[in-house]
Design a protein around this motif. Sequence first.
Motif, mmCIF file in Angstrom:
data_model
loop_
_atom_site.group_PDB
_atom_site.id
_atom_site.type_symbol
_atom_site.label_atom_id
_atom_site.label_comp_id
_atom_site.label_asym_id
_atom_site.label_seq_id
_atom_site.Cartn_x
_atom_site.Cartn_y
_atom_site.Cartn_z
ATOM 1 N N PRO A 34 -41.389 2.949 -41.804
ATOM 2 C CA PRO A 34 -41.238 4.244 -41.128
ATOM 3 C C PRO A 34 -39.849 4.850 -41.309
ATOM 4 O O PRO A 34 -39.707 6.071 -41.333
ATOM 5 N N SER A 75 -41.686 6.467 -45.523
ATOM 6 C CA SER A 75 -42.514 7.462 -44.832
ATOM 7 C C SER A 75 -42.958 8.588 -45.758
ATOM 8 O O SER A 75 -44.083 9.093 -45.647
ATOM 9 N N GLU A 78 -45.797 7.334 -47.734
ATOM 10 C CA GLU A 78 -47.021 7.288 -46.940
ATOM 11 C C GLU A 78 -47.708 8.651 -46.958
ATOM 12 O O GLU A 78 -48.934 8.745 -47.074
ATOM 13 N N PRO A 208 -42.300 10.092 -38.363
ATOM 14 C CA PRO A 208 -42.904 9.026 -39.192
ATOM 15 C C PRO A 208 -43.607 7.954 -38.369
ATOM 16 O O PRO A 208 -44.684 7.482 -38.757
ATOM 17 N N ARG A 212 -47.568 6.864 -38.599
ATOM 18 C CA ARG A 212 -47.988 5.484 -38.818
ATOM 19 C C ARG A 212 -48.877 4.983 -37.674
ATOM 20 O O ARG A 212 -49.913 4.348 -37.904
#
Length: 602
Positions: A34, A75, A78, A208, A212
Amino acid sequence: MDTTPKPKAPRPEESRAGLAWSERNLDGMPLFLPNPRTDKRRRICVEDLIEGEGGMEVRSTWTVIGHGTLGLPGSFDEKVYVASLALLEKQGGPDEDGRLWFKPYELFKAMGTKTTGGDNYGRLAESIERVAGAHIVSERAFYSARLGRRFSRRGFGLWKYKLSNHLGRRGSNLEESYIRFDDVFLENYEHGYMDRLDTAFYMALSRPLSRRLYRLLNVKCDARGAWGVDAMLLKGLVPLSEGYASASEVKKALADAHRELEGMGFLRGAEFVGTGRGEASVEYVLAPNFGRRRLLDVVVSDGEGREAVELLHSFHLDREEAAALVAEHGASTCISHAEALAHQKNVRNPAGWLKKSLVEKWSLSSSPESVEVPGKAAGSSPGGSSGSTEGNGGGIPPTAGGDGAARYDACSTPDPEAQGIWKLVMDDAAGRIDAPSWKAWFEGTVPVSLDGEVLTISVPNSFAKEYITGRFKDHLEEALGARLSRCATLRIVVAGASVGSARARTEAEAARATDPEEVWRGLVASLLKERGTKVEPSWFDPYHGHSLGDGRLVVSAPDEDAASGIIERFGRDFDRLWKRRAGADGRIVVGLRGAVGDGGDR
């Protein structure tokens, strides 16, 4: 201070359209840091105790080793991964080689990020490489839907890729690139070990840790929208940096993310239990809206559950309400009741009938046409008093069964010639009709006559007639036209009339079809049915069918303005409807009354 404008959070009913399939292992286990700016570790490792063979606890380990030079995914990576899922959904799934084809600007668009400047494209290329270079080591941690168990595998990644080098003026990539997903991802995608991820909602989250946690809770919460987890295991699954050594520190680290998820309407609460001495856990509960979504996602993750939900939805039940019924009564029971409903007569409220039949546990006999209603004598209807066609369940006039129970039968006598052509039509149209619709709507159809180019089929009730006409008739007539001629038509009647009377009506209609006025009024009726109440029927009163021949229908109008008006407003609609009946060479001509046929055609 970050002055970048934050995207407006989509309402649940808006963001539902942004759903994409997401692999459950990759949502449930850590892969992205993150906060990679402060968390500089080179690997992530999570251990847990799981139930092994014979019910014994065994240790599972999930390890992610970062790229040799770029480190672990973070992040931003992601967001690239989730954007790739959105594009994969748009593409309709991986291609035959397991690839997602894209142009980089499409990924930026899915992420809600500006695409100007070559630096952004360089960052994207680095992100894709960082994810590709991350190696996952699973020791009984990665679940395989094909094997039906967790398995051990060393050194596999998420994807391989190829990026095009052809850039435009501002660094925009003009050629398609691709990502090729790993076989373990593709196997689980093919076998349905996936969850629906709301990518629009995900991209609207500003933190972030919020993004998540949303992915984690989306896969971990059960059908009730709840999940309990050990606080320190949660730390590893997020993953938080190793510096957080207690449950109270984990709670503090996640506080802002919890507040954002609650404020966005996703989370109802996150309660830390026992944060003092000893073990501590976290109890999550989703907000009602997302809880219902979660129930739907859990139900449709199973093949039979998905079929049941779609089947109930075809009877005008909301999908989330359908999922609740499937979860309570079972997929096979719901499918059986839906198939029985498709065979009933005079059901005015199909959704109500379905709910009532499931809640009150109406019995189905071996024949889907027969339903036994507890406590109802022969001749009484499930929706109310004897002979009623209303009521909560949409009453059905029954015929008495031999054992005195109320039974609801629909039957027609098939015609051998019609059966042959109908089978060919159904075979040709099978690719355009999904399995739930096939079972619900077509198993009860009976081909009762074939008169020239008119195929007549009977259906059990008016609702089935309406549904097949609205959803499938064009496909069926296209297949019928390929078997007979382009002028062939499909006629759908409600069961109850004999084959002889159906033929008599068909012959009468065929005789009237030579009358241009009757043909014109039939086209007007078809247009009004399509447009509903948006067109006033009296608008067409001044127009009349004048002549008919060789696929040419001449319609008379009272004056120039009327002729121009009907052409401008409805010309394309009537042309389409007439070509459906007369073939591709069919033509409608509008002329002035008294002049049509004498050079006055328009």
